[in-house]
Design a protein around this motif. Structure first.
Motif, mmCIF file in Angstrom:
data_model
loop_
_atom_site.group_PDB
_atom_site.id
_atom_site.type_symbol
_atom_site.label_atom_id
_atom_site.label_comp_id
_atom_site.label_asym_id
_atom_site.label_seq_id
_atom_site.Cartn_x
_atom_site.Cartn_y
_atom_site.Cartn_z
ATOM 1 N N MET A 77 -11.205 50.343 55.571
ATOM 2 C CA MET A 77 -9.998 49.807 56.197
ATOM 3 C C MET A 77 -8.740 50.225 55.449
ATOM 4 O O MET A 77 -7.751 49.504 55.407
ATOM 5 N N GLY A 78 -8.783 51.411 54.857
ATOM 6 C CA GLY A 78 -7.649 51.865 54.062
ATOM 7 C C GLY A 78 -6.998 53.110 54.628
ATOM 8 O O GLY A 78 -7.554 53.800 55.498
ATOM 9 N N GLU B 3 -13.740 56.114 45.557
ATOM 10 C CA GLU B 3 -14.842 55.305 46.060
ATOM 11 C C GLU B 3 -14.835 53.899 45.472
ATOM 12 O O GLU B 3 -15.112 52.922 46.156
ATOM 13 N N ARG B 4 -14.547 53.786 44.202
ATOM 14 C CA ARG B 4 -14.520 52.484 43.544
ATOM 15 C C ARG B 4 -13.168 52.307 42.874
ATOM 16 O O ARG B 4 -12.786 53.125 42.033
ATOM 17 N N PRO C 125 -7.318 61.209 54.423
ATOM 18 C CA PRO C 125 -8.518 60.359 54.506
ATOM 19 C C PRO C 125 -8.796 59.670 53.179
ATOM 20 O O PRO C 125 -8.378 60.128 52.109
ATOM 21 N N THR C 126 -9.499 58.553 53.269
ATOM 22 C CA THR C 126 -9.841 57.801 52.059
ATOM 23 C C THR C 126 -11.213 57.170 52.218
ATOM 24 O O THR C 126 -11.587 56.759 53.335
ATOM 25 N N LEU D 233 -3.032 57.396 46.151
ATOM 26 C CA LEU D 233 -3.253 55.968 46.303
ATOM 27 C C LEU D 233 -3.761 55.655 47.701
ATOM 28 O O LEU D 233 -3.734 56.517 48.587
ATOM 29 N N ALA D 234 -4.204 54.432 47.885
ATOM 30 C CA ALA D 234 -4.620 53.964 49.206
ATOM 31 C C ALA D 234 -4.150 52.528 49.379
ATOM 32 O O ALA D 234 -4.048 51.774 48.404
#
Length: 240
Positions: free
Chosen positions: A165-166, A201-202, A160-161, A184-185
């Motif tokens: 939309m990642g 998150e950022r 999960p991320t 990474l995402a």
């Protein structure tokens, strides 16, 4: 003629004659090149590949020098570029230089200042950033599903991320780490290309210039795997 399908073996039907791509009209040849960016295009009569990665099997080989020049340009940019995009840009550069030769110019003199190489690199890469028409929700769902499948096929662990939309990917045990989660995402939006981010998150995003297709998703997954191994230059640690 179809994308990556086996030749027809229907009983009672005569075999299809071999397809001669050199005899095809220029419009069809160009259409086959475009089709092959989604995956190999196969002659249904023989099962032979007639086009792959944006090139016909009869297209002349692109000189290594053109590939190296395009790669050097892309290496100086902030984004990431998959092999099919590098190959397409190198082929365009070669076509520019062949045209110059046909007009009596030496290849080196024709691009002495490097503008042809830059034009080829930029022209091709622009095709794989912001789409001309915004993607639908169905398109995004399909492409992200294809990316998830491709990442799993690379042997990577999808997680999960918080990236909208990642799709998150765990780091490898012996590879580099980024942020608190380590991995990474990759995200894809209606009005962007593939975007690489730290799984947090950022995060700053870097565009991965790659086709928005199943074949492109596979190239993105292979690129992410290379980053996680430490084999691909890390854009997050690149000097600004």
């Amino acid at each position: 003629m179809t994308d990556n399908e086996a030749p027809s073996t229907s009983p009672g039907l005569p075999p299809l004659p071999p397809f001669d791509v050199e005899d095809a009209p220029p419009e069809l040849q160009e259409a086959l090149r475009r089709m092959s960016q989604r995956g190999p295009v196969v002659d249904m009569g023989t099962g032979a590949v007639v086009a792959e990665a944006g090139r016909l099997v009869t297209d002349r080989a692109v000189p290594d020098e053109c590939v190296a020049r395009v790669q050097r340009i892309y290496d100086g940019h902030a984004g990431l570029y998959v092999p099919s995009v590098v190959a397409a840009a190198a082929a365009l550069l070669d076509a520019y230089l062949v045209t110059a030769e046909q007009r009596g110019l030496d290849r080196a003199d024709a691009d002495y200042d490097g503008w042809l190489a830059m034009s080829a690199a930029e022209t091709v890469s622009r095709q794989y950033g912001r789409p001309k028409v915004e993607r639908t929700a169905a398109d995004l769902s399909r492409l992200l599903s294809e990316l998830r499948t491709a990442l799993t096929a690379e042997g990577l662990t999808v997680v999960p991320t918080p990236v909208r939309m990642g799709i998150g990917v765990d780091p490898l045990p012996e590879g580099p780490r980024w942020g608190s989660r380590g991995g990474l995402a990759v995200a894809l939006y209606s009005n962007t290309g593939w975007e690489l981010m730290v799984n947090s998150e950022r995060a700053t995003g870097f565009t991965i210039h790659a086709p928005a297709t199943a074949a492109g998703a596979a190239e993105v997954a292979a690129l992410v795997h290379g980053l996680l191994r430490g084999d691909v230059p890390d854009p997050f640690r690149r000097p600004r």
